[in-house]
Design a protein around this motif. Structure first.
Motif, PDB file in Angstrom:
ATOM      1  N   ALA A  29       0.877  -1.249  -0.069  1.00 33.44           N
ATOM      2  CA  ALA A  29      -0.207  -0.077  -0.136  1.00 33.44           C
ATOM      3  C   ALA A  29       0.862   1.356   0.011  1.00 33.44           C
ATOM      4  N   ILE A  30       0.309   2.286  -0.682  1.00 32.55           N
ATOM      5  CA  ILE A  30       0.980   3.737  -0.458  1.00 32.55           C
ATOM      6  C   ILE A  30      -0.051   4.314   0.341  1.00 32.55           C
ATOM      7  N   VAL A  31       0.359   4.691   1.277  1.00 33.57           N
ATOM      8  CA  VAL A  31      -0.358   5.732   2.216  1.00 33.57           C
ATOM      9  C   VAL A  31      -0.095   7.245   1.966  1.00 33.57           C
ATOM     10  N   ARG A  32      -1.182   8.082   1.929  1.00 31.80           N
ATOM     11  CA  ARG A  32      -1.191   9.459   1.342  1.00 31.80           C
ATOM     12  C   ARG A  32      -2.054  10.059   2.363  1.00 31.80           C
ATOM     13  N   GLY A  97       6.459  -4.724   4.282  1.00 36.11           N
ATOM     14  CA  GLY A  97       6.439  -5.785   5.217  1.00 36.11           C
ATOM     15  C   GLY A  97       5.995  -5.103   6.572  1.00 36.11           C
ATOM     16  N   ALA A  98       4.766  -4.303   6.459  1.00 34.84           N
ATOM     17  CA  ALA A  98       4.073  -3.736   7.617  1.00 34.84           C
ATOM     18  C   ALA A  98       4.872  -2.479   8.280  1.00 34.84           C
ATOM     19  N   VAL A  99       6.056  -2.235   7.521  1.00 32.58           N
ATOM     20  CA  VAL A  99       6.839  -1.010   8.182  1.00 32.58           C
ATOM     21  C   VAL A  99       6.701   0.199   7.294  1.00 32.58           C
ATOM     22  N   SER A 100       6.209   1.189   7.760  1.00 35.45           N
ATOM     23  CA  SER A 100       6.130   2.465   6.866  1.00 35.45           C
ATOM     24  C   SER A 100       7.535   2.831   6.641  1.00 35.45           C
ATOM     25  N   HIS A 101       7.604   3.283   5.354  1.00 34.68           N
ATOM     26  CA  HIS A 101       8.614   4.064   4.739  1.00 34.68           C
ATOM     27  C   HIS A 101       8.398   5.521   4.211  1.00 34.68           C
ATOM     28  N   ARG A 123      12.775   4.550   2.327  1.00 32.97           N
ATOM     29  CA  ARG A 123      13.881   4.635   3.353  1.00 32.97           C
ATOM     30  C   ARG A 123      12.807   4.631   4.437  1.00 32.97           C
ATOM     31  N   ALA A 124      13.313   3.609   5.292  1.00 32.73           N
ATOM     32  CA  ALA A 124      12.710   3.221   6.601  1.00 32.73           C
ATOM     33  C   ALA A 124      13.111   4.404   7.771  1.00 32.73           C
TER      34      ALA A 124
END
Length: 124
Positions: A29-32, A97-101, A123-124
């Motif tokens: 997903a891309i979160v905006r 992988g459930a981590v927001s970047h 980038r994490a």
């Protein structure tokens, strides 16, 4: 090189890229953040909105890592345009992988105006 009178088939290249990303890439997903629902002068807190996509996550080649523009922990993410309701931007946050970047840069491959894929440096 294409023979004289022939042109490159970008739709076929797009189909190949989509097939490979679909085969090897996980759903993501891309979160905006979109403005709140208040009036224009005070819309309220932004609302994070997820846009589902298919992505292939790779590492950068060691020769490309300089420690400043590209860090060792950065990821090269190929995002399929098929079914994606937004064009990735540097203000977006891809979920890998459930981590927001964060998005460092977006490089679309869109010869002849046809989006084949979006290459995103995350980038994490």
């Amino acid at each position: 090189m294409a023979a004289q009178g022939q042109s490159f088939n970008y739709l076929r290249a797009q189909a190949s890229a989509l097939r490979l990303i679909d085969k090897f890439g996980p759903a993501g997903a891309i979160v905006r953040d979109v403005p709140g629902s208040g009036p224009e002068w005070n819309p309220g807190e932004p609302v994070p909105t997820a846009h589902t996509c298919t992505m292939a996550v790779l590492k950068f080649d060691n020769k490309d890592i300089d420690g400043t523009l590209i860090k060792a922990s950065d990821k090269k993410v190929y995002i399929a345009p098929k079914g994606l309701s937004v064009v990735p931007a540097t203000t977006d946050k891809p979920i890998i992988g459930a981590v927001s970047h964060t998005v460092v840069r977006v490089m679309p491959l869109n010869p002849a105006g046809i989006n084949v894929y979006f290459e995103v440096q995350a980038r994490a």
